[in-house]
Design a protein around this motif. Structure first.
Motif, short mmCIF file in Angstrom:
data_model
loop_
_atom_site.label_atom_id
_atom_site.label_comp_id
_atom_site.label_asym_id
_atom_site.label_seq_id
_atom_site.Cartn_x
_atom_site.Cartn_y
_atom_site.Cartn_z
N ASN A 20 6.97 17.02 13.67
CA ASN A 20 8.15 17.14 12.81
C ASN A 20 7.81 17.18 11.32
OD1 ASN A 20 10.95 17.47 12.57
ND2 ASN A 20 11.26 15.29 12.14
N TYR A 21 6.75 17.91 10.98
CA TYR A 21 6.49 18.19 9.57
C TYR A 21 7.34 19.38 9.13
CZ TYR A 21 2.40 15.13 9.45
OH TYR A 21 1.56 14.05 9.49
N LEU A 22 7.61 19.43 7.83
CA LEU A 22 8.36 20.56 7.29
C LEU A 22 7.54 21.84 7.43
CD1 LEU A 22 10.49 20.53 4.10
CD2 LEU A 22 8.96 22.45 4.51
N TYR A 23 8.19 22.92 7.88
CA TYR A 23 7.51 24.21 8.03
C TYR A 23 8.35 25.30 7.37
CZ TYR A 23 5.58 28.45 10.12
OH TYR A 23 5.04 29.70 10.32
N VAL A 24 7.75 26.02 6.42
CA VAL A 24 8.41 27.17 5.81
C VAL A 24 8.21 28.36 6.74
CG1 VAL A 24 8.44 28.72 3.82
CG2 VAL A 24 8.05 26.26 3.48
N ASP A 25 9.31 28.90 7.24
CA ASP A 25 9.27 29.87 8.33
C ASP A 25 8.72 31.23 7.89
OD1 ASP A 25 9.63 31.30 10.62
OD2 ASP A 25 11.79 30.98 10.78
N LYS A 26 7.51 31.54 8.34
CA LYS A 26 6.88 32.84 8.09
C LYS A 26 6.84 33.68 9.37
CE LYS A 26 5.53 32.06 3.76
NZ LYS A 26 5.90 32.90 2.60
N THR A 224 7.56 31.64 -1.62
CA THR A 224 8.38 32.37 -2.59
C THR A 224 9.37 31.41 -3.24
OG1 THR A 224 10.14 32.97 -1.05
CG2 THR A 224 8.21 34.43 -1.15
N GLU A 225 9.95 31.83 -4.36
CA GLU A 225 10.94 30.96 -4.99
C GLU A 225 12.17 30.81 -4.11
OE1 GLU A 225 13.20 30.60 -9.25
OE2 GLU A 225 11.03 30.67 -9.09
N GLU A 226 12.55 31.87 -3.41
CA GLU A 226 13.68 31.78 -2.48
C GLU A 226 13.40 30.73 -1.40
OE1 GLU A 226 16.28 34.65 0.55
OE2 GLU A 226 14.62 35.48 -0.61
N GLU A 227 12.17 30.73 -0.88
CA GLU A 227 11.80 29.74 0.14
C GLU A 227 11.75 28.33 -0.46
OE1 GLU A 227 9.02 32.64 2.97
OE2 GLU A 227 8.14 31.59 1.25
N LEU A 228 11.27 28.23 -1.69
CA LEU A 228 11.20 26.94 -2.36
C LEU A 228 12.59 26.33 -2.52
CD1 LEU A 228 8.99 25.16 -4.01
CD2 LEU A 228 10.18 26.08 -5.99
N VAL A 229 13.52 27.13 -3.03
CA VAL A 229 14.88 26.65 -3.29
C VAL A 229 15.59 26.32 -1.98
CG1 VAL A 229 17.14 27.32 -4.18
CG2 VAL A 229 15.07 27.85 -5.49
N ALA A 230 15.34 27.11 -0.93
CA ALA A 230 16.03 26.90 0.34
C ALA A 230 15.49 25.71 1.14
CB ALA A 230 15.94 28.17 1.19
N ASN A 231 14.18 25.46 1.04
CA ASN A 231 13.54 24.48 1.91
C ASN A 231 13.27 23.12 1.29
OD1 ASN A 231 12.56 25.89 4.63
ND2 ASN A 231 12.35 27.39 2.99
N PHE A 232 13.32 23.03 -0.03
CA PHE A 232 12.88 21.79 -0.69
C PHE A 232 13.95 21.19 -1.59
CE2 PHE A 232 9.03 24.20 0.31
CZ PHE A 232 8.23 23.24 0.92
N VAL A 233 15.19 21.23 -1.19
CA VAL A 233 16.28 20.70 -2.02
C VAL A 233 16.10 19.21 -2.30
CG1 VAL A 233 18.75 20.26 -2.14
CG2 VAL A 233 17.92 22.49 -1.35
N PRO A 234 15.94 18.35 -1.28
CA PRO A 234 15.79 16.92 -1.60
C PRO A 234 14.53 16.61 -2.39
CG PRO A 234 15.43 17.33 0.75
CD PRO A 234 15.97 18.59 0.17
N GLU A 235 13.46 17.33 -2.12
CA GLU A 235 12.20 17.09 -2.85
C GLU A 235 12.37 17.48 -4.33
OE1 GLU A 235 11.27 17.09 1.34
OE2 GLU A 235 12.32 18.59 0.13
N MET A 236 13.06 18.58 -4.60
CA MET A 236 13.26 19.01 -5.98
C MET A 236 14.16 18.02 -6.73
SD MET A 236 12.36 21.19 -8.26
CE MET A 236 11.67 22.58 -7.34
#
Length: 515
Positions: A20-26, A224-236
């Motif tokens: 259950n680690y975070l995975y950016v979907d490629k 990508t920035e789109e992936e960053l903004v979509a996947n890392f909201v609580p971290e940001m």
């Protein structure tokens, strides 16, 4: 709420999904890759996700459908199959002899033979080919070949021509099997940091599709920035709070520090995944990627070359130089680019000419600081080189103290460096002023109509002119004659003009005039 699990240093797709680690979907790109061709090559900088990519490919082609639940590939793939997968990882060894390379290849061959059976073949390449053929025959399914860090043995022997050439011959024969075995392969990919050209390891592998500058796969590795903004909201949000920033300001600073890699002139820029994950885990803006491997060999190459480092952040490179790899003192830029310290800024198709520059602040300041330290390494202890001290004096309106520190910095150089061309001293001026850009606004220009350096901070503007073959008076006269101060007259800041000469005998700054 507990922070989410970030896969820092975890390169195994199975572990990421099962634990259950975070995975950016490629996986949409991975599906496209597998279903568009058979044999590929991909070059990317170290710690950029190549190993995770191969691990994901392996899980997909072994038919582990359950691991892709909720990912794009789960819906895209309608006919899941299990193929025999052979993995060759050359990353984790020290290659200090011919026997070391043969031993790691032998260990992989024995492991594969334990599964697919051993034959009568004697040579490494013959055994490799027989394993692929038997795996196909035994399973009725064509073979998947995943080769990670194919070039690690070659990179570790740069500077040792004899061993390097031996490795080339061994690997050329070994990798060449992939062409002979083409009919038995479902999919094959080699990844590494560098691209070895047509006269080297890949001369027999002309069937490989090179993804390195492929527009469709420019974002296959990296975030990508789109992936960053979509996947890392609580971290940001947590990062912003920890640094007393708004979320927008935290994103802008993250972009400045870790974004900027482009793997096609028209491609989307990507963030360094290793640094980005470490940023969110530590909530501090540090040189995470740079700290994992210092570019000692590249710096030595630059010091041996006659290359003018003042051009490095806007250097132009013919397209042909992207297709070959030769670590030579008279052409250091291709290896610096391929190692990830430069990236594509622009491309002129008609001239087939790339413009390269530093991708972001992490790489720029890390590389230049390491270079500056290496130039003065023999006197590091007594110089106390730290760019923050230079910045303190600039911001406090103390140009005299700044120049005295610069004088001490130069006087600590070892004799070998001091006896070289004047360009080395010009380069050190460049390095110090570029590094000041971390703390204050600094520009270094040598074009007509611009001073050698201009440093601007909250209350002061400093206009510097250095003379290697002239006097401090000549430098001040040039500032006046060419009107270097005019752009700064209306800033409301105290403006200093500073002329400096260089003392060749003492090999350090000579006289200076501050007005």
């Amino acid at each position: 709420m507990n922070p989410r699990k970030l896969p820092i240093g975890i390169q195994d797709f199975v572990s990421i999904r099962q634990e259950n680690y975070l995975y950016v979907d490629k996986t949409a790109l991975i599906y496209q890759l597998v279903n568009s061709g058979r044999s590929y090559f991909l070059s990317r900088p170290r710690r950029f996700g190549k190993s995770l990519l191969l691990s994901t490919l392996g899980a997909y082609l072994e038919g582990k459908r359950e691991l892709f639940a909720g990912l794009a590939l789960e819906k895209l793939e309608k006919n899941w199959k299990e193929y025999p997968v052979l993995r060759l990882d050359l990353n984790a060894e020290h290659y200090d002899s011919k026997e070391a390379l043969i031993a790691i290849l032998e260990s992989h061959l024995r492991k594969w033979e334990a599964v697919h059976g051993a034959g009568e073949d004697k040579s490494l390449s013959q055994r490799f080919l027989s394993i692929i053929e038997r795996a196909h025959e035994k399973t009725g399914m064509r073979v998947v070949m995943l080769i990670d860090e194919y070039d690690k043995p070659l990179l570790m022997t740069l500077g040792n021509d004899s061993l390097h050439n031996e490795y080339k011959l061994i690997l050329k024969s070994f990798y060449g099997v992939l062409k002979s075995a083409d009919a038995h392969l479902k999919f094959a990919i080699l990844t590494g940091v560098t691209k070895f050209g047509q006269v080297s390891v890949f001369s027999d592998l002309n069937q490989l599709i090179d993804l390195t500058l492929h527009p469709d796969y420019a974002t296959l590795c990296g975030i990508t920035e789109e992936e960053l903004v979509a996947n890392f909201v609580p971290e940001m949000e947590t990062l912003a709070k920890a640094n007393d920033l708004t979320v927008d300001a935290a994103l802008e600073k993250t972009r400045l520090w870790y974004n900027g890699y482009k793997f096609h002139p028209n491609g989307i820029g990507v963030y360094n995944p290793f640094s980005t994950l470490n940023l969110f885990a530590r909530r501090e803006f540090e040189a995470f990627w740079f700290a994992t491997g210092t570019p000692t060999f590249l710096v030595e190459l630059l010091k041996k070359s006659d290359y003018d480092l003042r051009d490095i952040d806007n250097v132009q490179l013919p397209a042909e130089d992207f297709a070959d790899y030769r670590a030579e003192a008279d052409r250091p830029i291709p290896v610096i680019y391929q190692s990830g310290y430069l990236t594509i800024k622009d491309y002129q198709p008609a001239r087939r000419l790339y413009t390269l520059g530093f991708p972001n602040a992490e790489v720029k300041y890390g590389f230049l600081h390491f270079l500056a330290q290496s130039y003065a390494k023999s006197g590091q202890d007594k110089t106390g080189f730290h760019i923050g001290k230079f910045a303190d004096e600039i911001e406090a309106g103390k140009p005299e103290e700044f120049l005295m520190r610069m004088q001490t910095f130069f006087s600590a150089f070892n004799y070998e460096l001091s006896d070289k061309t004047e360009r080395h001293y010009q380069v050190v001026f460049y390095l110090v002023f570029q590094l000041l850009g971390q703390f204050v606004e600094a520009e270094v220009r040598s074009a007509i109509g611009r001073a050698d350096a201009v440093v601007s901070c909250a209350d002061y503007v400093y206009v510097f002119e250095f003379k290697l073959n002239g006097s401090a008076e000549d430098a001040i006269k040039q500032i006046d004659d060419k009107g270097y101060l005019l752009p700064y007259a209306a800033t409301g800041k105290t403006v200093y003009k500073i002329g400096v000469s260089f003392n060749k005998r003492k090999r350090t700054l000579g006289k200076w005039i501050i007005k």
